[in-house]
Write a protein that holds these residues in place. Structure first.
Motif, PDB file in Angstrom:
ATOM      1  N   GLN A   1       0.819  -1.204   0.000  1.00  0.00           N
ATOM      2  CA  GLN A   1       0.000   0.000   0.000  1.00  0.00           C
ATOM      3  C   GLN A   1       0.854   1.254   0.000  1.00  0.00           C
ATOM      4  O   GLN A   1       0.464   2.274  -0.570  1.00  0.00           O
ATOM      5  CB  GLN A   1      -0.945   0.018   1.204  1.00  0.00           C
ATOM      6  CG  GLN A   1      -1.884   1.228   1.182  1.00  0.00           C
ATOM      7  CD  GLN A   1      -2.989   1.141   2.209  1.00  0.00           C
ATOM      8  OE1 GLN A   1      -3.594   0.087   2.402  1.00  0.00           O
ATOM      9  NE2 GLN A   1      -3.264   2.252   2.875  1.00  0.00           N
ATOM     10  N   ARG A   2       2.013   1.193   0.633  1.00  0.00           N
ATOM     11  CA  ARG A   2       2.891   2.359   0.609  1.00  0.00           C
ATOM     12  C   ARG A   2       3.217   2.737  -0.833  1.00  0.00           C
ATOM     13  O   ARG A   2       3.392   3.915  -1.159  1.00  0.00           O
ATOM     14  CB  ARG A   2       4.183   2.086   1.382  1.00  0.00           C
ATOM     15  CG  ARG A   2       5.101   3.311   1.365  1.00  0.00           C
ATOM     16  CD  ARG A   2       6.429   3.087   2.055  1.00  0.00           C
ATOM     17  NE  ARG A   2       7.245   4.294   1.882  1.00  0.00           N
ATOM     18  CZ  ARG A   2       7.822   4.951   2.860  1.00  0.00           C
ATOM     19  NH1 ARG A   2       7.696   4.535   4.100  1.00  0.00           N
ATOM     20  NH2 ARG A   2       8.541   6.032   2.612  1.00  0.00           N
TER      21      ARG A   2
ATOM     22  N   GLY B   1       4.283   4.568   6.629  1.00  0.00           N
ATOM     23  CA  GLY B   1       4.356   4.985   5.236  1.00  0.00           C
ATOM     24  C   GLY B   1       3.011   5.091   4.554  1.00  0.00           C
ATOM     25  O   GLY B   1       2.937   5.172   3.325  1.00  0.00           O
ATOM     26  N   LEU B   2       1.907   5.114   5.327  1.00  0.00           N
ATOM     27  CA  LEU B   2       0.566   5.057   4.750  1.00  0.00           C
ATOM     28  C   LEU B   2      -0.170   6.383   4.849  1.00  0.00           C
ATOM     29  O   LEU B   2       0.120   7.230   5.695  1.00  0.00           O
ATOM     30  CB  LEU B   2      -0.266   3.987   5.471  1.00  0.00           C
ATOM     31  CG  LEU B   2       0.281   2.563   5.485  1.00  0.00           C
ATOM     32  CD1 LEU B   2      -0.707   1.635   6.194  1.00  0.00           C
ATOM     33  CD2 LEU B   2       0.580   2.078   4.079  1.00  0.00           C
ATOM     34  N   ILE B   3      -1.138   6.520   3.961  1.00  0.00           N
ATOM     35  CA  ILE B   3      -2.150   7.575   4.000  1.00  0.00           C
ATOM     36  C   ILE B   3      -3.503   6.867   3.970  1.00  0.00           C
ATOM     37  O   ILE B   3      -3.637   5.826   3.348  1.00  0.00           O
ATOM     38  CB  ILE B   3      -2.020   8.509   2.780  1.00  0.00           C
ATOM     39  CG1 ILE B   3      -0.699   9.282   2.843  1.00  0.00           C
ATOM     40  CG2 ILE B   3      -3.190   9.478   2.689  1.00  0.00           C
ATOM     41  CD1 ILE B   3      -0.410  10.050   1.578  1.00  0.00           C
ATOM     42  N   ASP B   4      -4.506   7.408   4.656  1.00  0.00           N
ATOM     43  CA  ASP B   4      -5.846   6.833   4.647  1.00  0.00           C
ATOM     44  C   ASP B   4      -6.172   6.221   5.997  1.00  0.00           C
ATOM     45  O   ASP B   4      -5.450   6.400   6.975  1.00  0.00           O
ATOM     46  CB  ASP B   4      -5.991   5.792   3.519  1.00  0.00           C
ATOM     47  CG  ASP B   4      -7.435   5.355   3.293  1.00  0.00           C
ATOM     48  OD1 ASP B   4      -8.309   6.230   3.208  1.00  0.00           O
ATOM     49  OD2 ASP B   4      -7.680   4.150   3.201  1.00  0.00           O
ATOM     50  N   LYS B   5      -7.312   5.492   6.027  1.00  0.00           N
ATOM     51  CA  LYS B   5      -7.786   4.853   7.255  1.00  0.00           C
ATOM     52  C   LYS B   5      -7.869   3.342   7.008  1.00  0.00           C
ATOM     53  O   LYS B   5      -6.937   2.757   6.483  1.00  0.00           O
ATOM     54  CB  LYS B   5      -9.142   5.429   7.669  1.00  0.00           C
ATOM     55  CG  LYS B   5     -10.213   5.424   6.582  1.00  0.00           C
ATOM     56  CD  LYS B   5     -10.291   6.701   5.818  1.00  0.00           C
ATOM     57  CE  LYS B   5     -11.507   6.736   4.903  1.00  0.00           C
ATOM     58  NZ  LYS B   5     -11.644   8.007   4.222  1.00  0.00           N
ATOM     59  N   ARG B   6      -8.946   2.689   7.488  1.00  0.00           N
ATOM     60  CA  ARG B   6      -9.223   1.274   7.260  1.00  0.00           C
ATOM     61  C   ARG B   6      -8.415   0.321   8.149  1.00  0.00           C
ATOM     62  O   ARG B   6      -8.902  -0.710   8.544  1.00  0.00           O
ATOM     63  CB  ARG B   6      -9.033   0.884   5.779  1.00  0.00           C
ATOM     64  CG  ARG B   6     -10.018   1.574   4.845  1.00  0.00           C
ATOM     65  CD  ARG B   6      -9.774   1.236   3.378  1.00  0.00           C
ATOM     66  NE  ARG B   6     -10.871   1.676   2.532  1.00  0.00           N
ATOM     67  CZ  ARG B   6     -11.000   2.921   2.058  1.00  0.00           C
ATOM     68  NH1 ARG B   6     -10.084   3.844   2.355  1.00  0.00           N
ATOM     69  NH2 ARG B   6     -12.035   3.244   1.320  1.00  0.00           N
ATOM     70  N   GLN B   7      -7.172   0.661   8.469  1.00  0.00           N
ATOM     71  CA  GLN B   7      -6.351  -0.244   9.272  1.00  0.00           C
ATOM     72  C   GLN B   7      -6.754  -0.173  10.747  1.00  0.00           C
ATOM     73  O   GLN B   7      -7.483   0.709  11.169  1.00  0.00           O
ATOM     74  CB  GLN B   7      -4.860   0.107   9.150  1.00  0.00           C
ATOM     75  CG  GLN B   7      -4.415   0.595   7.791  1.00  0.00           C
ATOM     76  CD  GLN B   7      -4.394   2.113   7.738  1.00  0.00           C
ATOM     77  OE1 GLN B   7      -4.262   2.781   8.754  1.00  0.00           O
ATOM     78  NE2 GLN B   7      -4.510   2.675   6.540  1.00  0.00           N
TER      79      GLN B   7
ATOM     80  N   SER C   1       1.502   9.421  -3.225  1.00  0.00           N
ATOM     81  CA  SER C   1       0.252   9.874  -2.614  1.00  0.00           C
ATOM     82  C   SER C   1      -0.690  10.531  -3.601  1.00  0.00           C
ATOM     83  O   SER C   1      -0.291  11.383  -4.397  1.00  0.00           O
ATOM     84  CB  SER C   1       0.554  10.847  -1.468  1.00  0.00           C
ATOM     85  OG  SER C   1       1.070  12.063  -1.950  1.00  0.00           O
ATOM     86  N   TYR C   2      -1.951  10.103  -3.508  1.00  0.00           N
ATOM     87  CA  TYR C   2      -3.019  10.724  -4.300  1.00  0.00           C
ATOM     88  C   TYR C   2      -2.637  10.919  -5.765  1.00  0.00           C
ATOM     89  O   TYR C   2      -2.897  11.969  -6.358  1.00  0.00           O
ATOM     90  CB  TYR C   2      -3.440  12.047  -3.653  1.00  0.00           C
ATOM     91  CG  TYR C   2      -4.040  11.872  -2.290  1.00  0.00           C
ATOM     92  CD1 TYR C   2      -5.280  11.263  -2.131  1.00  0.00           C
ATOM     93  CD2 TYR C   2      -3.366  12.300  -1.152  1.00  0.00           C
ATOM     94  CE1 TYR C   2      -5.832  11.083  -0.866  1.00  0.00           C
ATOM     95  CE2 TYR C   2      -3.914  12.115   0.119  1.00  0.00           C
ATOM     96  CZ  TYR C   2      -5.152  11.507   0.245  1.00  0.00           C
ATOM     97  OH  TYR C   2      -5.690  11.332   1.500  1.00  0.00           O
ATOM     98  N   HIS C   3      -2.006   9.919  -6.325  1.00  0.00           N
ATOM     99  CA  HIS C   3      -1.646   9.919  -7.743  1.00  0.00           C
ATOM    100  C   HIS C   3      -0.808  11.137  -8.125  1.00  0.00           C
ATOM    101  O   HIS C   3      -0.967  11.703  -9.208  1.00  0.00           O
ATOM    102  CB  HIS C   3      -2.902   9.868  -8.619  1.00  0.00           C
ATOM    103  CG  HIS C   3      -3.795   8.700  -8.320  1.00  0.00           C
ATOM    104  ND1 HIS C   3      -3.411   7.396  -8.537  1.00  0.00           N
ATOM    105  CD2 HIS C   3      -5.044   8.635  -7.793  1.00  0.00           C
ATOM    106  CE1 HIS C   3      -4.400   6.578  -8.182  1.00  0.00           C
ATOM    107  NE2 HIS C   3      -5.385   7.315  -7.716  1.00  0.00           N
ATOM    108  N   GLY C   4       0.084  11.521  -7.251  1.00  0.00           N
ATOM    109  CA  GLY C   4       1.031  12.573  -7.613  1.00  0.00           C
ATOM    110  C   GLY C   4       0.908  13.855  -6.824  1.00  0.00           C
ATOM    111  O   GLY C   4       1.723  14.764  -7.008  1.00  0.00           O
TER     112      GLY C   4
END
Length: 516
Positions: free
Chosen positions: A277-278, A343-349, A287-290
């Protein structure tokens, strides 16, 4: 009997118990009238606001949130507040129903809302409350149309827009123009609704559900650029490169002792899905496609300013109208958010930054100001707590509990662990199905349907979750116990089946084309 077993027994009894919704509300009418003037309730919900991005916490030195700081000073900060699923729709459904995701079945952001669910505002309506919804619904029936439980309704379809929003106002669509900013608009309309109830002398419940601070982060014009160039807070787990991991103190599975310099990157450190995912659009490297993640963090914080101002406007109005002493104000986020951890962005984990949320409550009539509650509270506790503010018992299907007695210094049985669930999504395949359990000190995460490494952390010694101790010999008995607790929770709450959804969305992925 262990506290965990006691809590599971209480949960099972709550599910098995009960009466109809009308009977529950009807039985409380006398209690409500005996308690004097009913308390008003304002529930303010933000989107993707992580638990430690508030000024008074001190995590981000330059972040300004004077209204949240005020709520913490005049009310209580629920320091250990968690969601049961770190994703918008499941969490929002749990807030409104007081149920787990596997029970209400809104398991992702596209799952339809099943028939038969009852939202807590419906109980308030039955005892004379005027209820108003303002903002983001994003749960099941996501068209923007009015939903049960609300006398007044203002919402938008899906994620909506930050500027010039289109709102469904009691069934009629209205487009607002002239650079109208959605956070300000919703706040103004919520206050207007409260003014109307003041003149009619009816108790009210306002559900103010903001779009902020969801991506695409778009601050109000007055805040745009206010944090430009500010230094970022880099979390200890940010650098998950193999070279960095080798230098971290890890655990030698054969001895259970620290073994700095050994490479357990694929076995004893991060699961493979985290590394993958990183390297996706939800990782810091792409991140966020650039869009550089550093800029996004600052935009996020700038967007948060208007949410804080919304809270301040509500508090100011209540004080000016003489309603602040008789109104309960609750603020929380629908889920947390990673900004570089692992190294992540977002939630879910089920990592801390994802599962923990901000929660503040102010109620001069019920609780003393300046409190910090350390007990673990979850989103399923919101509905029982708000019903308790109205003098109502929780409904039998609700698995949470009112946390008001904790804030009043009462010694009541309370959970000593929380449970977590997340189900794999077609649109976000990087994150696998997972279940987890967290105590005050330890966390166990189990992944389902993938060949990968499970995780176990000692949060007291390693609060940033940098050392996975899943293979440490000295913890195997505890890991086994937590695994049993996890299964006991699922069995006792009818959660042993993964709630599959129809996936009939055409796409160009040849690997699954035959299934559509």
């Amino acid at each position: 009997m262990k506290p965990s077993c006691l809590n599971l027994a209480l949960i099972s009894a709550a599910i098995a118990g009960g009466s109809s919704t009308t009977a529950v509300a009807g039985q409380q009418l006398s209690k409500l009238s005996e308690s004097g003037k009913p308390l008003n309730v304002v529930f303010i919900l933000s989107d993707d606001h992580r638990y430690d991005y508030m000024g008074f916490v001190g995590k981000v030195p330059w972040l300004e949130t004077p209204a949240m700081d005020r709520m913490a000073r005049e009310g209580a900060w629920i320091r250990n507040s968690f969601v049961t699923t770190s994703l918008s729709s499941p969490s929002r459904a749990s807030i409104l129903t007081g149920m787990y995701s596997h029970s209400h079945k809104v398991v992702d952001n596209s799952a339809p809302m099943p028939a038969g669910l009852t939202f807590f505002p419906e109980y308030l309506q039955q005892v004379g409350y005027q209820t108003g919804f303002f903002g983001k619904w994003h749960m099941g029936n996501d068209t923007g149309d009015p939903q049960p439980g609300f006398n007044h309704w203002e919402s938008f379809s899906g994620q909506g827009e930050y500027y010039n929003p289109r709102l469904n106002v009691n069934g009629k669509w209205i487009r607002y123009a002239d650079s109208t900013y959605v956070t300000d608009l919703l706040t103004t309309h919520a206050i207007e609704f409260m003014k109307q109830q003041q003149t009619s002398h009816k108790p009210f419940m306002v559900y103010l559900s903001h779009k902020g601070v969801h991506d695409n982060f778009s601050p109000a014009k007055r805040h745009k650029g206010c944090y430009s160039g500010k230094p970022l807070v880099i979390p200890p787990s940010f650098d998950t490169s193999k070279e960095k991991i080798k230098a971290l103190p890890t655990i030698d599975p054969s001895t259970g002792k620290a073994a700095a310099g050994k490479d357990y990157y694929g076995e004893n450190m991060l699961p493979d899905w985290v590394k993958n995912q990183r390297e996706s659009w939800h990782g810091v490297d792409y991140s966020y496609h650039g869009r550089p993640w550093e800029d996004q963090v600052r935009n996020y914080c700038e967007t948060l300013r208007s949410v804080d101002e919304s809270i301040g406007s509500v508090l100011d109005y209540l004080k000016e109208a003489g309603l602040d002493e008789n109104t309960v104000v609750i603020y929380m986020g629908d889920n947390g958010f990673a900004w570089g951890e692992h190294g992540l962005i977002d939630k879910r984990q089920f990592y801390e930054e994802s599962v923990r949320v901000p929660m503040l409550i102010r109620s001069p009539k019920l609780i003393k100001g300046g409190q910090v509650l350390e007990k673990m509270v979850q989103n399923v506790d919101v509905a029982p707590t708000i019903l308790a503010c109205a003098g109502l018992d929780k409904a039998p299907q609700m698995v949470g509990y009112s946390f008001l007695p904790l804030l009043q210094g009462k010694d009541i049985p309370w959970r000593d662990r929380i449970f977590y669930e997340y189900y794999w999504e077609h649109e976000f395949p990087q994150t696998p199905t997972m279940h987890g359990v967290r105590t005050d000190r330890y966390k166990y995460i189990r992944y389902h349907g993938v060949w990968d490494t499970n995780e176990f952390y000692d949060l007291q010694e390693d609060p940033y979750e940098t050392r996975n101790l899943i293979a440490a010999p000295q913890h195997q008995a505890l890991i086994k116990e937590l695994n049993h607790d996890l299964y006991n929770w699922l069995e006792s709450t009818d959660g042993m089946s993964i709630p599959l959804k129809r996936t009939e969305r055409p796409h160009m992925d040849h690997r699954n084309q035959s299934n559509y």
